[in-house]
Design a protein around this motif. Structure first.
Motif, PDB file in Angstrom:
ATOM      1  N   ASP A 334      32.574 -29.088  -1.564  1.00 19.02           N
ATOM      2  CA  ASP A 334      31.350 -29.844  -1.853  1.00 19.02           C
ATOM      3  C   ASP A 334      31.537 -31.335  -1.569  1.00 19.02           C
ATOM      4  OD1 ASP A 334      29.396 -28.082  -2.497  1.00 19.02           O
ATOM      5  OD2 ASP A 334      29.883 -28.020  -4.648  1.00 19.02           O
ATOM      6  N   CYS A 335      32.687 -31.852  -1.966  1.00 21.13           N
ATOM      7  CA  CYS A 335      32.971 -33.268  -1.743  1.00 21.13           C
ATOM      8  C   CYS A 335      32.978 -33.576  -0.242  1.00 21.13           C
ATOM      9  CB  CYS A 335      34.316 -33.655  -2.353  1.00 21.13           C
ATOM     10  SG  CYS A 335      34.364 -33.409  -4.149  1.00 21.13           S
ATOM     11  N   ALA A 336      33.584 -32.681   0.518  1.00 24.64           N
ATOM     12  CA  ALA A 336      33.661 -32.907   1.968  1.00 24.64           C
ATOM     13  C   ALA A 336      32.262 -32.882   2.576  1.00 24.64           C
ATOM     14  CB  ALA A 336      34.546 -31.834   2.610  1.00 24.64           C
ATOM     15  N   ARG A 337      31.407 -31.992   2.034  1.00 24.35           N
ATOM     16  CA  ARG A 337      30.039 -31.935   2.554  1.00 24.35           C
ATOM     17  C   ARG A 337      29.310 -33.257   2.310  1.00 24.35           C
ATOM     18  NH1 ARG A 337      29.779 -26.603   2.468  1.00 24.35           N
ATOM     19  NH2 ARG A 337      29.990 -26.513   0.212  1.00 24.35           N
ATOM     20  N   ARG A 338      29.585 -33.854   1.151  1.00 24.47           N
ATOM     21  CA  ARG A 338      28.912 -35.119   0.846  1.00 24.47           C
ATOM     22  C   ARG A 338      29.419 -36.276   1.701  1.00 24.47           C
ATOM     23  NH1 ARG A 338      29.930 -34.249  -4.956  1.00 24.47           N
ATOM     24  NH2 ARG A 338      28.744 -32.352  -5.306  1.00 24.47           N
ATOM     25  N   GLU A 339      30.623 -36.126   2.206  1.00 23.11           N
ATOM     26  CA  GLU A 339      31.184 -37.202   3.023  1.00 23.11           C
ATOM     27  C   GLU A 339      30.417 -37.370   4.326  1.00 23.11           C
ATOM     28  OE1 GLU A 339      33.690 -39.261   2.320  1.00 23.11           O
ATOM     29  OE2 GLU A 339      34.118 -40.138   4.279  1.00 23.11           O
ATOM     30  N   GLY A 340      29.894 -36.260   4.850  1.00 27.31           N
ATOM     31  CA  GLY A 340      29.146 -36.384   6.090  1.00 27.31           C
ATOM     32  C   GLY A 340      29.306 -35.170   6.979  1.00 27.31           C
ATOM     33  N   PRO A 341      28.753 -35.216   8.184  1.00 26.98           N
ATOM     34  CA  PRO A 341      28.780 -34.078   9.090  1.00 26.98           C
ATOM     35  C   PRO A 341      30.209 -33.694   9.483  1.00 26.98           C
ATOM     36  CG  PRO A 341      27.236 -35.761   9.868  1.00 26.98           C
ATOM     37  CD  PRO A 341      28.013 -36.368   8.752  1.00 26.98           C
ATOM     38  N   ALA A 342      30.415 -32.399   9.660  1.00 28.33           N
ATOM     39  CA  ALA A 342      31.742 -31.915  10.043  1.00 28.33           C
ATOM     40  C   ALA A 342      31.588 -30.646  10.866  1.00 28.33           C
ATOM     41  CB  ALA A 342      32.579 -31.620   8.804  1.00 28.33           C
ATOM     42  N   VAL A 343      32.583 -30.391  11.682  1.00 32.95           N
ATOM     43  CA  VAL A 343      32.712 -29.102  12.348  1.00 32.95           C
ATOM     44  C   VAL A 343      33.966 -28.459  11.779  1.00 32.95           C
ATOM     45  CG1 VAL A 343      33.012 -27.908  14.543  1.00 32.95           C
ATOM     46  CG2 VAL A 343      31.610 -29.971  14.435  1.00 32.95           C
ATOM     47  N   GLY A 344      33.859 -27.203  11.331  1.00 35.90           N
ATOM     48  CA  GLY A 344      34.986 -26.593  10.618  1.00 35.90           C
ATOM     49  C   GLY A 344      35.512 -25.346  11.283  1.00 35.90           C
ATOM     50  N   THR A 345      36.669 -24.904  10.802  1.00 40.63           N
ATOM     51  CA  THR A 345      37.314 -23.695  11.327  1.00 40.63           C
ATOM     52  C   THR A 345      37.918 -22.906  10.167  1.00 40.63           C
ATOM     53  OG1 THR A 345      39.372 -24.931  11.600  1.00 40.63           O
ATOM     54  CG2 THR A 345      37.942 -24.762  13.536  1.00 40.63           C
ATOM     55  N   ASP A 346      38.333 -21.700  10.465  1.00 37.85           N
ATOM     56  CA  ASP A 346      38.921 -20.814   9.456  1.00 37.85           C
ATOM     57  C   ASP A 346      40.079 -20.078  10.113  1.00 37.85           C
ATOM     58  OD1 ASP A 346      39.382 -19.035   7.332  1.00 37.85           O
ATOM     59  OD2 ASP A 346      37.858 -17.629   8.071  1.00 37.85           O
ATOM     60  N   THR A 347      41.128 -20.816  10.378  1.00 32.75           N
ATOM     61  CA  THR A 347      42.250 -20.239  11.120  1.00 32.75           C
ATOM     62  C   THR A 347      43.422 -19.897  10.202  1.00 32.75           C
ATOM     63  OG1 THR A 347      43.027 -22.477  11.482  1.00 32.75           O
ATOM     64  CG2 THR A 347      41.763 -21.476  13.266  1.00 32.75           C
ATOM     65  N   ALA A 348      44.258 -19.019  10.663  1.00 34.46           N
ATOM     66  CA  ALA A 348      45.545 -18.758  10.005  1.00 34.46           C
ATOM     67  C   ALA A 348      46.605 -18.617  11.081  1.00 34.46           C
ATOM     68  CB  ALA A 348      45.485 -17.494   9.160  1.00 34.46           C
ATOM     69  N   VAL A 349      47.791 -19.033  10.741  1.00 34.75           N
ATOM     70  CA  VAL A 349      48.946 -18.862  11.623  1.00 34.75           C
ATOM     71  C   VAL A 349      50.091 -18.318  10.770  1.00 34.75           C
ATOM     72  CG1 VAL A 349      48.282 -20.689  13.245  1.00 34.75           C
ATOM     73  CG2 VAL A 349      49.674 -21.265  11.244  1.00 34.75           C
ATOM     74  N   PRO A 350      51.159 -17.852  11.396  1.00 37.60           N
ATOM     75  CA  PRO A 350      52.321 -17.480  10.582  1.00 37.60           C
ATOM     76  C   PRO A 350      52.702 -18.664   9.686  1.00 37.60           C
ATOM     77  CG  PRO A 350      52.643 -16.748  12.834  1.00 37.60           C
ATOM     78  CD  PRO A 350      51.388 -17.584  12.831  1.00 37.60           C
ATOM     79  N   VAL A 351      53.166 -18.368   8.489  1.00 37.69           N
ATOM     80  CA  VAL A 351      53.462 -19.431   7.524  1.00 37.69           C
ATOM     81  C   VAL A 351      54.387 -20.486   8.133  1.00 37.69           C
ATOM     82  CG1 VAL A 351      54.492 -19.916   5.279  1.00 37.69           C
ATOM     83  CG2 VAL A 351      53.123 -17.849   5.590  1.00 37.69           C
ATOM     84  N   SER A 352      55.371 -20.031   8.873  1.00 38.99           N
ATOM     85  CA  SER A 352      56.337 -20.985   9.432  1.00 38.99           C
ATOM     86  C   SER A 352      55.749 -21.785  10.588  1.00 38.99           C
ATOM     87  CB  SER A 352      57.598 -20.244   9.891  1.00 38.99           C
ATOM     88  OG  SER A 352      57.279 -19.308  10.897  1.00 38.99           O
ATOM     89  N   ALA A 353      54.583 -21.410  11.065  1.00 38.04           N
ATOM     90  CA  ALA A 353      53.954 -22.142  12.172  1.00 38.04           C
ATOM     91  C   ALA A 353      52.943 -23.173  11.680  1.00 38.04           C
ATOM     92  CB  ALA A 353      53.279 -21.162  13.132  1.00 38.04           C
ATOM     93  N   VAL A 354      52.769 -23.280  10.371  1.00 38.16           N
ATOM     94  CA  VAL A 354      51.787 -24.237   9.848  1.00 38.16           C
ATOM     95  C   VAL A 354      52.087 -25.669  10.322  1.00 38.16           C
ATOM     96  CG1 VAL A 354      50.950 -25.361   7.733  1.00 38.16           C
ATOM     97  CG2 VAL A 354      50.969 -22.862   7.890  1.00 38.16           C
ATOM     98  N   PRO A 355      53.336 -26.143  10.240  1.00 41.12           N
ATOM     99  CA  PRO A 355      53.580 -27.510  10.711  1.00 41.12           C
ATOM    100  C   PRO A 355      53.206 -27.699  12.182  1.00 41.12           C
ATOM    101  CG  PRO A 355      55.422 -26.743   9.370  1.00 41.12           C
ATOM    102  CD  PRO A 355      54.538 -25.544   9.601  1.00 41.12           C
ATOM    103  N   ALA A 356      53.621 -26.778  13.030  1.00 44.14           N
ATOM    104  CA  ALA A 356      53.291 -26.904  14.456  1.00 44.14           C
ATOM    105  C   ALA A 356      51.779 -26.873  14.656  1.00 44.14           C
ATOM    106  CB  ALA A 356      53.949 -25.768  15.252  1.00 44.14           C
ATOM    107  N   PHE A 357      51.112 -26.024  13.904  1.00 42.13           N
ATOM    108  CA  PHE A 357      49.662 -25.906  14.025  1.00 42.13           C
ATOM    109  C   PHE A 357      48.973 -27.222  13.661  1.00 42.13           C
ATOM    110  CE2 PHE A 357      45.668 -24.969  11.697  1.00 42.13           C
ATOM    111  CZ  PHE A 357      44.902 -24.599  12.791  1.00 42.13           C
ATOM    112  N   VAL A 358      49.337 -27.751  12.500  1.00 42.44           N
ATOM    113  CA  VAL A 358      48.686 -28.970  12.028  1.00 42.44           C
ATOM    114  C   VAL A 358      49.007 -30.149  12.951  1.00 42.44           C
ATOM    115  CG1 VAL A 358      48.634 -30.656  10.158  1.00 42.44           C
ATOM    116  CG2 VAL A 358      48.579 -28.218   9.630  1.00 42.44           C
ATOM    117  N   ASN A 359      50.261 -30.241  13.354  1.00 45.63           N
ATOM    118  CA  ASN A 359      50.648 -31.377  14.188  1.00 45.63           C
ATOM    119  C   ASN A 359      49.990 -31.320  15.569  1.00 45.63           C
ATOM    120  OD1 ASN A 359      52.212 -32.272  12.070  1.00 45.63           O
ATOM    121  ND2 ASN A 359      54.087 -31.285  12.816  1.00 45.63           N
ATOM    122  N   THR A 360      49.962 -30.133  16.154  1.00 43.99           N
ATOM    123  CA  THR A 360      49.337 -29.988  17.467  1.00 43.99           C
ATOM    124  C   THR A 360      47.848 -30.285  17.391  1.00 43.99           C
ATOM    125  OG1 THR A 360      50.946 -28.275  17.994  1.00 43.99           O
ATOM    126  CG2 THR A 360      49.004 -28.408  19.413  1.00 43.99           C
TER     127      THR A 360
END
Lengths: 469, 469
Positions: A334-360
């Protein structure tokens, strides 16, 4: 009297909604993104009525859009705007808890039961129904299962799928598949229930489910931890998984997300100053108060601080402090919605790939939309990070931002898939991700899905225009 | 050179077995119950070779019987005696662990990996692959998944199904369904993998799997408990589930079973005198040595003794004593075989229905076969009790006892089904329980299964004569 009016013979006149005003709430999703007009809304009151309604709709050439609490995020419970004539079949009146057996750690609930009502019934019996997510006060069991809902507790007890012992389903031809058993081991042929769970109503209508319960949690400890990076968070995750307690929550939040929560939240107080780039919310629990959770958490965090994986940490000293940590997480969308317009996603990666995912993703988003602001928050213990790109501060035109940054979804989905992940982790496909199915889903898998859809629903009557591209 | 010899082009001459002596081990199951002659045995060395072999067999009009470690109890991996011409396709050469990621708590193993090798690889990385059953030293991952194997640890970590993150499958048309992802949340369409898991090779051939690992157990405590009845065991189960520890094993054994173990076992020593009608073996565990398991178990057992649910109890004082408790359980099947002829079952009921199940079966078996001796042992924490009826002491003619007492299977299956249970809990259907499928399985479920079989394998080439009646 039109042929459609004969549906009142099945559900009663009060439960056949034809008035546009009555239909309106069922013709749009709760975020107002998806709209489609059904010919009518049906509210059957029993499994037999659902079955009869399905048969009658077939005779009338009407498609069926099953609906529950309609809190879904992908438009699965709203008729497709350009779809065939359809009725919305709402399960809301099938709302009985048919059975609860504490010794068996199970209950049987109808599809229209609100998830929170099931949680409460379990709690009154000294048990926990261990799924938890923001919409639980409105979402219903049928929708929870049809979308295989996730949430913040899947790390320990799995997605909705893993909580099912048996199902009752009305098939597209109106027959009832009665497999509402509470048995925990059953290798008698194909595991049919897994097709309907997560099937988003395209293969049949779930009318009831036998669900697993677990012992009530008698002790629980939460911490809010500042970490230098997603990689440090992953190391902390390894430590906490080995601490000996049951790890029931592990959320990763970028500072920007917490800043939005601080800015727009009502009554939210950050447990630590926001001077670290990343934060982790962790929760461990036990079914008995004698488990020394506090010591386990203290030792784990001390080691993480010493190892440089944590920069600062606070353990909730009271139930109020604990609740605050999780309220921040829960109120975030809800807070993010109030901040303003956004485009969102709903992805998952292997747990150990989270850092690579976020950084990339951070690098590529910054290169293409330097004006955008990346928000990253999610169930890191499951590898399920929700990335979104917010418009610059002050931007108000949602349509213009969607136009400008819409391509971020495909970009982020592509990164997740390239890391062996999913472009649809927990929200399902519905209408909103059919294009992503076409782009990213393995074509052989799509072919097999189509074969199964054709085998079970050859006339394509169940929830057309959903899931399959 | 016959057309069949061209299969050597795919797998190499050494891996196309045509010699009757070479084929013989693949033409009979390990108990000698099921026999069927394949035209040849194929041992492909890669997924690509499996796919190519499947296509070539189609061209040659040959059915395919996939085989792993061939320790199954229902004849699924042996050609049906009166089936169409077939080859056995053994996965034994696909035995690489392709990947192990300790931070991700996952590994990727090919179908031919022996289960124990996977357990060992996990242990070397400080992780646990948490499935455990007697045949693990021979059984392979592909068979474990195709039969959705159970065992003594399912209470905590589920059946084989629950340990799968992703699968690679060769479909009946030779295409490869590559869904070998390690992602823990994925709601992108139908959950196809659950059709192949437990599908006993009738819908495709599993060639590799991404599997979940959990933290290694750093502390473990076991107890051997005398209880007055199955109902008391159920109460004890409730107590131990609430003790705060992870309950990783809960087995119920009738005294008669332990007497057989004592009589025929090698080096088995009973932890308590056998003067109680029922016994429970319980095990709790933790991922960290700081969890006070000993105290938890002592307190739970003290309360159970005081409540009359337990008559006597011993907690293993050493690793040797702990190993002895579980060796009794593991060696039991062999001991029972040495006792004499028996007719057995593989049923499960809801956990809370175990007492009614055992008591009803005991009464009805005694009424019909007063000379028979009922053995009841099993995974009570899952509701999975293996009941069998042994011939009177001294009886040696197995065929005559099978003839005389064979109807006990249908009787016991019927009791289980009437209590909402399953006639096939963990061994699968194969050839041995097809008749029970016809008798006991919901006809709507059977119809849906047939539709799926027709959709995926329209020519009926995959493991014909198995699973579906």
């Amino acid at each position: 009297m039109t042929p459609l009016d004969t549906l009142a013979d099945i559900v009663g006149p009060k439960n056949l909604l034809r008035d546009p005003g009555d239909i309106a709430p069922y013709a749009v999703d709760w975020r107002g993104t998806w709209r489609g007009e059904p010919e009518a809304v049906l509210r059957p009151g029993s499994t037999a009525e659902v079955a009869e309604a399905v048969r009658r709709c077939a005779a009338l050439g009407l498609a069926i859009v099953p609906a529950g609490g309609r809190t879904g995020l992908s438009g699965a419970a709203v008729p497709a705007a350009n779809g065939p004539p359809s009725v919305v079949l709402s399960l809301e009146r099938l709302n009985r808890i048919r059975d609860l057996d504490a010794r068996d750690f199970s209950l049987v609930a109808e599809a229209g039961c609100v998830v929170q009502a099931v949680q409460q019934a379990a709690a009154e019996a000294g048990r926990l129904f261990p799924i938890q997510w923001g919409a639980q006060g409105t979402a219903q069991i049928g929708g929870m299962l049809s979308t295989n809902a996730g949430g913040i507790r899947t790390l320990r007890w799995g997605n909705a799928r893993e909580l099912v012992l048996g199902l009752e389903v009305v098939l597209p031809d109106g027959r009832v598949l009665d497999d509402l058993r509470r048995v925990r081991k059953d290798n008698s042929g194909y595991a049919l229930r897994h097709l309907f769970i997560g099937g988003e109503g395209t293969l049949g209508i779930i009318t009831a489910a036998a669900l697993r319960l677990v012992p009530a949690l008698r002790r629980i400890e939460s911490a809010f931890v500042a970490v230098p990076s997603p990689d440090a968070a992953l190391s902390l995750y390894g430590r906490i998984m080995e601490c000996g307690a049951e790890v029931v929550g592990f959320e990763l939040c970028a500072r920007f997300c917490l800043q939005m929560a601080e800015r727009h939240g009502v009554g939210l107080r950050m447990p630590l100053p926001l001077d670290s780039p990343w934060y982790v919310m962790v929760e461990i629990a036990a079914a008995h108060p004698s488990v020394p959770l506090r010591e386990m958490l203290e030792e784990t965090l001390a080691a993480a601080l010493e190892g440089g994986e944590a920069l600062d940490a606070v353990i909730a000293e009271s139930e109020a402090q604990r609740a605050m940590i999780w309220k921040i997480r829960e109120d975030y969308p809800d807070c993010a919605r109030r901040e303003g317009p956004a485009v969102g996603t709903d992805t998952a990666v292997p747990v150990s790939a989270v850092p690579a995912f976020v950084n990339t993703a951070e690098r590529e988003l910054k290169a293409r939309w330097p004006e955008g602001r990346m928000a990253a928050i999610g169930h890191a213990g499951d590898g399920n990070i929700h990335l979104s790109l917010l418009a610059p501060a002050g931007w108000t035109d949602r349509a213009a931002w969607a136009e400008r940054a819409g391509a971020m979804e495909a970009l982020v989905n592509g990164i997740a898939v390239s890391l062996g992940g999913s472009f649809s982790a927990e929200h399902g496909i519905g209408q909103s991700k059919r294009h992503a199915m076409a782009t990213h889903k393995n074509p052989v898998a799509l072919d097999v899905m189509r074969s199964i859809k054709d085998a079970l629903d050859p006339e394509g009557r169940m929830n057309p225009g959903k899931v399959l591209p």
